[in-house]
Design a protein around this motif. Sequence first.
Motif, short mmCIF file in Angstrom:
data_model
loop_
_atom_site.label_atom_id
_atom_site.label_comp_id
_atom_site.label_asym_id
_atom_site.label_seq_id
_atom_site.Cartn_x
_atom_site.Cartn_y
_atom_site.Cartn_z
N GLU A 152 41.73 -31.77 -85.42
CA GLU A 152 42.94 -30.97 -85.65
C GLU A 152 42.60 -29.97 -86.76
N VAL A 153 42.67 -28.70 -86.43
CA VAL A 153 42.24 -27.64 -87.35
C VAL A 153 43.42 -27.05 -88.12
N ALA A 154 44.51 -26.76 -87.42
CA ALA A 154 45.68 -26.17 -88.09
C ALA A 154 46.16 -27.09 -89.21
N VAL A 155 46.55 -26.50 -90.32
CA VAL A 155 47.01 -27.31 -91.45
C VAL A 155 48.24 -28.13 -91.06
N ALA A 156 49.14 -27.52 -90.31
CA ALA A 156 50.34 -28.25 -89.88
C ALA A 156 49.98 -29.23 -88.78
N SER A 157 50.26 -30.47 -89.01
CA SER A 157 49.87 -31.53 -88.08
C SER A 157 50.79 -31.56 -86.87
N THR A 158 50.22 -31.61 -85.68
CA THR A 158 51.02 -31.70 -84.44
C THR A 158 50.49 -32.82 -83.55
N LYS A 159 49.33 -32.58 -82.94
CA LYS A 159 48.83 -33.59 -82.00
C LYS A 159 48.45 -34.87 -82.74
N ALA A 160 48.02 -34.76 -83.99
CA ALA A 160 47.70 -35.99 -84.73
C ALA A 160 48.95 -36.83 -84.90
N PHE A 161 50.09 -36.16 -85.16
CA PHE A 161 51.35 -36.89 -85.34
C PHE A 161 51.71 -37.67 -84.07
N LEU A 162 51.66 -37.00 -82.92
CA LEU A 162 52.02 -37.71 -81.69
C LEU A 162 51.10 -38.90 -81.44
N THR A 163 49.83 -38.74 -81.74
CA THR A 163 48.92 -39.87 -81.50
C THR A 163 49.12 -40.97 -82.56
N GLN A 164 49.54 -40.58 -83.76
CA GLN A 164 49.87 -41.61 -84.76
C GLN A 164 51.05 -42.44 -84.26
N LEU A 165 52.01 -41.76 -83.66
CA LEU A 165 53.15 -42.49 -83.10
C LEU A 165 52.68 -43.47 -82.03
N VAL A 166 51.82 -42.97 -81.14
CA VAL A 166 51.32 -43.86 -80.07
C VAL A 166 50.63 -45.07 -80.68
N ALA A 167 49.78 -44.84 -81.68
CA ALA A 167 49.06 -45.95 -82.32
C ALA A 167 50.05 -46.92 -82.97
N CYS A 168 51.09 -46.38 -83.60
CA CYS A 168 52.09 -47.25 -84.23
C CYS A 168 52.82 -48.09 -83.18
N TYR A 169 53.18 -47.48 -82.06
CA TYR A 169 53.83 -48.25 -80.99
C TYR A 169 52.88 -49.34 -80.48
N LEU A 170 51.60 -48.98 -80.33
CA LEU A 170 50.64 -49.98 -79.84
C LEU A 170 50.57 -51.17 -80.80
N VAL A 171 50.53 -50.88 -82.10
CA VAL A 171 50.46 -51.97 -83.08
C VAL A 171 51.73 -52.81 -83.01
N ALA A 172 52.88 -52.15 -82.95
CA ALA A 172 54.16 -52.88 -82.90
C ALA A 172 54.24 -53.75 -81.65
N LEU A 173 53.86 -53.18 -80.51
CA LEU A 173 53.93 -53.92 -79.25
C LEU A 173 52.91 -55.06 -79.25
N TYR A 174 51.74 -54.79 -79.81
CA TYR A 174 50.69 -55.81 -79.85
C TYR A 174 51.12 -56.98 -80.74
N LEU A 175 51.67 -56.66 -81.89
CA LEU A 175 52.19 -57.72 -82.77
C LEU A 175 53.25 -58.53 -82.03
N GLY A 176 54.12 -57.84 -81.31
CA GLY A 176 55.15 -58.53 -80.52
C GLY A 176 54.51 -59.40 -79.45
N GLN A 177 53.48 -58.87 -78.82
CA GLN A 177 52.79 -59.59 -77.74
C GLN A 177 52.11 -60.86 -78.27
N VAL A 178 51.36 -60.75 -79.37
CA VAL A 178 50.63 -61.94 -79.84
C VAL A 178 51.57 -62.96 -80.47
N ARG A 179 52.66 -62.51 -81.03
CA ARG A 179 53.58 -63.45 -81.69
C ARG A 179 54.61 -64.00 -80.72
N GLY A 180 54.79 -63.35 -79.55
CA GLY A 180 55.76 -63.81 -78.57
C GLY A 180 57.17 -63.76 -79.11
#
Length: 369
Positions: A152-180
């Motif tokens: 990501e070259v532009a100072v204003a973050s765009t695509k990094a933000f969307l992928t951070q969200l995806v990663a956060c959802y993955l962590v949240a869902l994974y925690l939910g999955q392993v903990r049941g």
Amino acid sequence: EKGGYDYFMLKEIAEQPKAVADTLLGRIDGAGSLTLDEVRISASELREVDKVVIVACGTAFHAGLIAKYAIEHWTRIPCEVELASEFRYRDPILDQQTLVIAISQSGETMDTLMALRHAREQGARVLAICNTNGSTIPRESDAVLYTHAGPEVAVASTKAFLTQLVACYLVALYLGQVRGTKWGDEIHAVIRDLAHIGGDVERVLETMEPVRQLARSLAHKNTVLFLGRHVGYPVALEGALKLKELAYMHAEGFAAGELKHGPIALIEDDLPVVVVVPSPRGRSVLHDKIVSNMQEIRARGARTIVIAEEGDEAVVPYADHLIRIPATPTLLQPLVATVPLQVFACELATARGNEVDQPRNLAKSVTVE
Ligand code: M6R
């Protein structure tokens, strides 16, 4: 290179469907479950986590605010989100059962690095969500989940933000999955929806011309306000940050419920107010509340710019400008609702003659505290 676009930011906005898909790649198996073996914290360790603390700065902090809603809902683990620059100076309470998540595009942000060092000294485990392979933050963390936004070259973050969200959802869902948790069925359904969300982002990008026109017509304004509720509140904060950085305008994001506690005094005739409307399905009480917030500000002269789901007719009477986004599960809505705000800020910056990729006074990576 800019690949035919005038600015890196435009290119990076356009790359978001791919960035999102790449960040999901290999992490959802054929049966619709998550495989995050690369996160070298075992399932049994994750089951012992009793608190999650997210530290980050700027746009990454906004991703963290959204993650809190997802983590607490799907895992029932208490989650705090804190600006990295504030975190260690208040002597936070951490131990071996605390999972600290440090979110950073560059992996070199000094405030975030100092926060994670402090967390590890207190015995907490640190998981980095990062876009830059081998950078300092993932090297100093116990585990890392890389986002695959590409550089990501532009100072204003765009695509990094969307992928951070995806990663956060993955962590949240994974925690939910392993903990049941009791949300097992919902978790499966959301994983299925997440697998297709890149297509929804693509559809949003195809309908942005009216947003660009609107932005150009507002280039002479001094102030724009942003309102949201639930996960729409951090989206409002992110929309305001983009506008400050790029258009050098006074922009503020508020939780819509806070309006009557002060900010409504700012409303005056023809003041542009962007409203991020939650889905009318699901938590519909939130939707009804924001519709009445729109009524209140419009009665006081605000010019409303409404971001609402396709098919949501209840907002039509209160929208001076209506921007449609595809229907998504409530918690995933930031992935589609943020995109028009990025386009809006980028176009306003251009209309005001500002340097889009290199806004004044800012650096891409802030390596001082
Ligand atoms: O590299 P990082 O994600 O750690 O950077 C954090 C912030 O400096 C960054 O998100 C900043 O707020 C952006 N310029 C926002 O567009």
